[in-house]
Design a protein around this motif. Sequence first.
Motif: not given
Length: 362
Positions: A176-184, A190-194, A213-214, A254-258
């Motif tokens: 999760v920390t890595a993902i946050r750096h990627l989208i920061d 990067l877009s979280a969707r990608s 919330g990602l 349901a939560r993320r709509g994806r």
Amino acid sequence: MTTHLLDCTSDELEAWFAAHGESRYRAAQALRWALARGATSFEQMTDLPAALREQLASEFTLAPPPVLAETVSDDGGTAKVLLGLGGGDAVEAVRMDYDPEALGHAGSERSTVCVSTQVGCAMGCVFCATGQQGFTRNLTAGEIVAQVLHFTRRRRVTNVVFMGMGEPLANYAATVTAIRHLIDPDGLHLSARSITVSTVGLRSGIRRLAAEGLPVGLAISLHAPDDELRRRLIPTAAGTTIDELLAAARDYIARRGRRVTFAYALLEGVNDSEQQARALAARLRGIQSHVNLIPYNPTAGETLRRPSRERVRAFQRELQAAGVNATVRIERGAAIAAACGQLRTAQARRREPVALADGRPR
Ligand code: SAH
Ligand code: SF4
């Protein structure tokens, strides 16, 4: 060992700067250097005061992991890198470019990096080279991000998939920390969707991620239409039933709509019959999902085989006929995800091949 700057979350960095009497804004500045600009030393952060740079350098490192091996496909579209992590450990990452124009497809150009989250993996999937190596250790957030940075220093990366070595949700915090750096926006932006996280199906991790919330994409590796076969392919899946996983998938949708992707590695004579395709379709009906069929990439020994192209197509047809969206991962896609683990395996000591007793993987 000195902490890598990117092992810290942006909140932790803000706290560090505050504790050193600096403005919190400095954290964003340092992250921009480390991520967006790919700095490899604090010396490069020329808009930070020299004393502060020295202080950072005494507590943190920004050094990229050494490249132990790199292979690039003939057309240059796929690159695979083996990065050294110290102590004899190594992980690999792959970059795959998708040029729709060259293929006569619609859509935009993509450059996807597949990252590893662990050295080895404890889940023991019988068809997976990484699983057969066993578990060595979790990667830190900095080590995960370093794999993306290796490629972004050369060219733009549009997508990141957590489908390399290891189980990302078994290394939750670093993932999760890595993902946050990627989208920061101060990071790789990067877009979280990608971004897609692929999991063998750790239920609590899926629920945690849904609450994070990602809006990242989620892929759940299913591999079987029934629990008995799934447990033979994923020996550590014993605690979780397919029904429980489907409930977690519904919750995520349901939560993320994806929609959720279900990955299904096709193994000849094991899970690739048309009857099994129908059974799978029956279970997935009504779930906003998509099945990604991955013809087995021979890595774990000679006893498992990749089904013929015809059998793969027949399996896909059965799913589609039952109203379930299914695609076959193209060969180069297989190189990216399914073959993750191979480069490392080539260097690591080989284990005993997986044996099949009465046609069943152990
Ligand atoms: N641990 C996570 C992510 C890494 S594996 C997971 O299991 O989902 C990424 C994908 O590659 C998974 O869907 C996995 O099942 C698949 N895979 C691994 N080895 C493979 C092989 N030899 N052939 C085909 N697919 C494979
Ligand atoms: Fe681990 Fe995924 Fe390989 Fe299974 S398929 S052993 S969970 S990396």
